[in-house]
Design an enzyme around this catalytic site. Structure first.
Site, mmCIF file in Angstrom:
data_model
loop_
_atom_site.group_PDB
_atom_site.id
_atom_site.type_symbol
_atom_site.label_atom_id
_atom_site.label_comp_id
_atom_site.label_asym_id
_atom_site.label_seq_id
_atom_site.Cartn_x
_atom_site.Cartn_y
_atom_site.Cartn_z
ATOM 1 N N ARG A 57 0.885 -1.178 0.000
ATOM 2 C CA ARG A 57 0.000 0.000 0.000
ATOM 3 C C ARG A 57 0.910 1.211 0.000
ATOM 4 O O ARG A 57 1.729 1.391 0.903
ATOM 5 C CB ARG A 57 -0.894 0.003 1.240
ATOM 6 C CG ARG A 57 -1.602 1.329 1.442
ATOM 7 C CD ARG A 57 -2.701 1.278 2.463
ATOM 8 N NE ARG A 57 -3.873 0.613 1.931
ATOM 9 C CZ ARG A 57 -5.095 0.712 2.464
ATOM 10 N NH1 ARG A 57 -5.295 1.457 3.537
ATOM 11 N NH2 ARG A 57 -6.119 0.088 1.923
ATOM 12 N N ASP A 115 -17.168 7.355 -1.273
ATOM 13 C CA ASP A 115 -15.867 7.172 -0.619
ATOM 14 C C ASP A 115 -15.577 8.487 0.096
ATOM 15 O O ASP A 115 -16.279 9.492 -0.114
ATOM 16 C CB ASP A 115 -14.793 6.862 -1.698
ATOM 17 C CG ASP A 115 -13.419 6.553 -1.125
ATOM 18 O OD1 ASP A 115 -13.308 6.323 0.100
ATOM 19 O OD2 ASP A 115 -12.440 6.553 -1.905
ATOM 20 N N HIS A 166 -7.467 1.052 -6.390
ATOM 21 C CA HIS A 166 -7.676 0.204 -5.198
ATOM 22 C C HIS A 166 -8.365 -1.082 -5.660
ATOM 23 O O HIS A 166 -9.524 -1.348 -5.343
ATOM 24 C CB HIS A 166 -8.516 0.958 -4.160
ATOM 25 C CG HIS A 166 -8.500 0.345 -2.789
ATOM 26 N ND1 HIS A 166 -7.709 -0.733 -2.453
ATOM 27 C CD2 HIS A 166 -9.185 0.665 -1.650
ATOM 28 C CE1 HIS A 166 -7.904 -1.036 -1.177
ATOM 29 N NE2 HIS A 166 -8.799 -0.214 -0.677
ATOM 30 N N GLN A 214 -10.199 -3.693 -3.234
ATOM 31 C CA GLN A 214 -11.526 -3.287 -2.765
ATOM 32 C C GLN A 214 -12.586 -3.632 -3.807
ATOM 33 O O GLN A 214 -13.688 -4.058 -3.467
ATOM 34 C CB GLN A 214 -11.542 -1.788 -2.473
ATOM 35 C CG GLN A 214 -12.858 -1.298 -1.914
ATOM 36 C CD GLN A 214 -13.160 -1.850 -0.529
ATOM 37 O OE1 GLN A 214 -12.314 -1.798 0.357
ATOM 38 N NE2 GLN A 214 -14.356 -2.388 -0.337
ATOM 39 N N ARG A 218 -13.566 -8.617 1.745
ATOM 40 C CA ARG A 218 -12.137 -8.383 1.487
ATOM 41 C C ARG A 218 -11.364 -9.664 1.780
ATOM 42 O O ARG A 218 -10.459 -10.039 1.035
ATOM 43 C CB ARG A 218 -11.600 -7.234 2.369
ATOM 44 C CG ARG A 218 -12.164 -5.861 2.064
ATOM 45 C CD ARG A 218 -11.706 -5.329 0.725
ATOM 46 N NE ARG A 218 -10.265 -5.273 0.593
ATOM 47 C CZ ARG A 218 -9.502 -4.247 0.995
ATOM 48 N NH1 ARG A 218 -10.062 -3.181 1.512
ATOM 49 N NH2 ARG A 218 -8.187 -4.260 0.828
ATOM 50 N N CYS A 262 -16.301 1.812 0.715
ATOM 51 C CA CYS A 262 -15.155 0.942 1.025
ATOM 52 C C CYS A 262 -14.743 1.036 2.493
ATOM 53 O O CYS A 262 -14.066 0.145 2.983
ATOM 54 C CB CYS A 262 -13.986 1.273 0.104
ATOM 55 S SG CYS A 262 -13.366 2.961 0.272
HETATM 56 N N1 NVA Z 1 -9.876 6.888 -1.369
HETATM 57 C C1 NVA Z 1 -9.509 6.432 -0.036
HETATM 58 C C2 NVA Z 1 -9.749 4.967 0.111
HETATM 59 C C3 NVA Z 1 -9.458 4.418 1.498
HETATM 60 C C4 NVA Z 1 -9.634 2.941 1.590
HETATM 61 C C5 NVA Z 1 -8.057 6.767 0.229
HETATM 62 O O1 NVA Z 1 -7.227 6.601 -0.666
HETATM 63 O O2 NVA Z 1 -7.746 7.226 1.345
HETATM 64 N N1 CP Z 2 -11.211 -0.080 2.512
HETATM 65 C C1 CP Z 2 -9.945 -0.165 2.926
HETATM 66 O O1 CP Z 2 -9.014 -0.372 2.147
HETATM 67 O O2 CP Z 2 -9.790 -0.044 4.273
HETATM 68 P P1 CP Z 2 -8.412 0.139 5.059
HETATM 69 O O3 CP Z 2 -7.854 1.490 4.678
HETATM 70 O O4 CP Z 2 -8.793 0.062 6.516
HETATM 71 O O5 CP Z 2 -7.464 -0.957 4.677
#
Ligand code: NVA
Ligand code: CP
Length: 311
Positions: free
Chosen positions: A105, A221, A132, A135, A289, A261
């Site tokens: 990540r 989101d 992502h 997800q 997930r 998500c």
């Molecule tokens: N768009 C959000 C998704 C979090 C799972 C982010 O990148 O923070």
């Molecule tokens: N939806 C998602 O990716 O959650 P986290 O940021 O908690 O991993």
């Protein structure tokens, strides 16, 4: 030697592979609930690099690997040499000589691609600034369980149309052939590059009510993604009329469902009555997930019926 398969974005899977993977995820969920032990990853290891925070992604990968009889390693830049300037390529070279799969990540999608190209083992995108895909596996699995798939359905993504989730939904619409509507303020639409690459099934709206009119599913989101915290004030002002609330949900078709998500901010992108209401699928999405990523890991590692069928 077969080339290494990575999963950096949804379109790294063909339509047949994606559909096979979703079916396999549903089967793995059934097996887990029936108490059937299945441990194809005995003696195997997954490395997980987190340059951003996570609850669901970390716990689902770590738990999935434990259920599969393997081991997962949590690595953060704070306590690895990555945080002291060791290059991502060198890190990929070293890790991939020891572990069997790597999940990362991170911020830059280009950095993720550089990491993958230096890795000897499959690399999984656990979220980048642009995509992502894990997800989406869970969200598509949830839709599959509910409706048998999204073919012929209309989905509206309301909020930041330029973020990683919107982009991955665009890829999903293109691969699985459903209509995606993105409702977002001017300046927060998918880039022209994204529209050119994955926009065949996406229509852009600047009015949230028009975007959700008659749809089967509303997705949203956070307004401010990780790494965008400095823009938080401006984003709140720009997205105020893009909140998913009961009035907006009433514009969708009767029985429409809601997805997010998570993490969610009640009172911002969604109201409590929507996310905690009867239309919400968010807890199913979160649970899925686990099952969807188990199917992904099994496929990328070359285990299980899907890899053996060679779809
Ligand atoms: N768009 C959000 C998704 C979090 C799972 C982010 O990148 O923070
Ligand atoms: N939806 C998602 O990716 O959650 P986290 O940021 O908690 O991993």
């Amino acid at each position: 030697m077969k080339p290494v398969r990575h999963f950096l974005r949804l379109q790294d899977l063909s339509r047949a592979e994606l559909q096979g993977l979703l079916s396999r995820a549903i089967e793995l969920k059934r097996m887990l609930r029936a108490g059937e032990a299945y441990t194809p990853f005995a003696q195997r290891t997954l490395a997980m690099i987190f340059e951003k925070s996570s609850t669901r992604t970390r716990v689902s990968f770590e738990t999935g690997m434990a259920q599969f009889g393997g081991h997962a390693l949590f690595l953060s830049p704070r306590d690895t040499q990555l945080g002291r300037g060791e290059s991502i390529e060198d890190t990929a070279r070293v890790l991939s000589r020891m572990v069997d799969l790597i999940m990362i990540r991170t911020f830059s999608h280009a950095g993720l691609e550089a990491f993958a190209s230096a890795s000897r083992v499959p690399v999984i995108n656990g979220l980048s600034d642009n995509h992502h895909p894990c997800q989406l596996l869970a969200d598509l699995m949830t839709a599959q369980e509910l409706w048998g798939g999204l073919q012929g359905r209309k989905v509206a993504f309301i909020g930041d149309g330029a973020n990683n989730m919107a982009r991955s939904w665009m890829e999903a619409a293109q691969i699985l052939d459903f209509e995606l509507r993105i409702g977002a303020p001017e300046g927060f639409h998918p880039s022209s590059f994204a529209q050119q690459e994955n926009g065949t099934h996406t229509r852009i709206y600047t009015d949230a009510r028009a975007a959700v009119n008659g749809v089967d599913m509303i997705v949203t989101d956070v307004w401010t993604s990780m790494g965008q915290e400095a823009e938080d004030g401006e984003r709140h002002a720009r997205f105020a009329s893009f909140q998913v609330n009961a009035q907006l949900l009433a514009q969708a078709r009767p029985g429409a469902v809601f997805m997010h998500c998570l993490p969610a901010h009640r009172g911002e992108e969604v109201t409590a009555e929507v996310i905690d209401g009867a239309h919400s699928l968010v807890w199913e999405e979160a649970e899925n997930r686990l099952h969807a990523q188990k199917a992904l890991m099994e496929f990328l590692a070359g285990f299980g019926p899907l890899a053996k069928q060679g779809v």
